[in-house]
Design an enzyme around this catalytic site. Structure first.
Site, short mmCIF file in Angstrom:
data_model
loop_
_atom_site.label_atom_id
_atom_site.label_comp_id
_atom_site.label_asym_id
_atom_site.label_seq_id
_atom_site.Cartn_x
_atom_site.Cartn_y
_atom_site.Cartn_z
N TYR A 18 0.84 -1.20 0.00
CA TYR A 18 0.00 0.00 0.00
C TYR A 18 0.87 1.25 0.00
CZ TYR A 18 -3.14 3.66 1.58
OH TYR A 18 -3.82 4.84 1.69
N GLU A 40 -11.26 5.05 3.77
CA GLU A 40 -10.99 6.02 4.83
C GLU A 40 -12.19 6.15 5.77
OE1 GLU A 40 -8.17 7.19 5.61
OE2 GLU A 40 -7.01 6.88 3.79
N TRP A 48 -5.48 1.48 10.41
CA TRP A 48 -5.40 1.34 8.96
C TRP A 48 -5.07 -0.11 8.59
CZ3 TRP A 48 -7.63 3.33 5.21
CH2 TRP A 48 -7.18 3.16 3.90
#
Length: 187
Positions: A18, A40, A48
């Protein structure tokens, strides 16, 4: 040896990928922007890493973030998604995906694209910050406050200023790669 931002969890290949292939790159593809926005919003209150680990299941549940298909999802289908242990089973967030899709489509209608809308806040150019250590990056800014208010007015949910700032970083509107990171476009 590759230098990466200090927040990258090196023990998780999804995290490394990522960071290396997505985070902070200037996204202009509508589907990609929509997916990042959704991810998000799912993160609110979570790590995350949790979201990245569940990303594939989210993509499957939401038709690879085909926003035209997501807009047509019924309450029954969203309730079915809530039974999937491979996603974040927060009813408000799951139902917000459809609400945000409708807001996303309305923005496209008004501005020609979500890309045009969101990048207009930065005059179409990435804001490059000098971040020696990721812990010095802000959680929110005056810009994310403005965008958050605008998005909420347009019907988006889970788009507080912290979420919006994280989205701006992820989608490359703001470059907050650490100064020593090999993936910092200003290095």
């Amino acid at each position: 040896m590759t230098n990466r931002c200090g927040w990258v969890k090196m023990t998780n290949p999804l995290y490394v990928d990522y960071h290396d292939k997505e985070w902070g790159r200037a996204f202009h593809d509508e589907r990609a922007l929509f997916e990042l926005l959704c991810l998000e919003t799912y993160q609110a209150g979570l790590s995350w890493e949790t979201i990245l680990n569940k990303r594939a299941a989210f993509k499957q549940a939401f038709h690879d973030y085909d926003y035209h298909r997501v807009a047509k999802m019924t309450d029954e289908k969203l309730e079915e998604i809530l039974l999937n242990p491979d996603i974040v089973r927060n009813r408000l967030k799951i139902f917000a995906t459809r609400s945000n899709t409708l807001a996303f489509l309305a923005v496209q209608e008004e501005f020609g694209s979500f890309d045009s809308y969101i990048w207009s806040f930065v005059d179409g150019k990435t804001i490059h910050n000098t971040i020696p250590d990721y812990r010095q990056a802000p959680a929110k800014t005056a810009l994310s406050e403005i965008i958050s208010k605008n998005m909420k007015k347009r019907g988006f949910k889970f788009v507080g200023p912290v979420c919006v700032y994280s989205f701006l970083q992820a989608a490359g509107l703001v470059n907050d790669h650490e100064s020593t990171c090999d993936f910092n476009p200003n290095k």
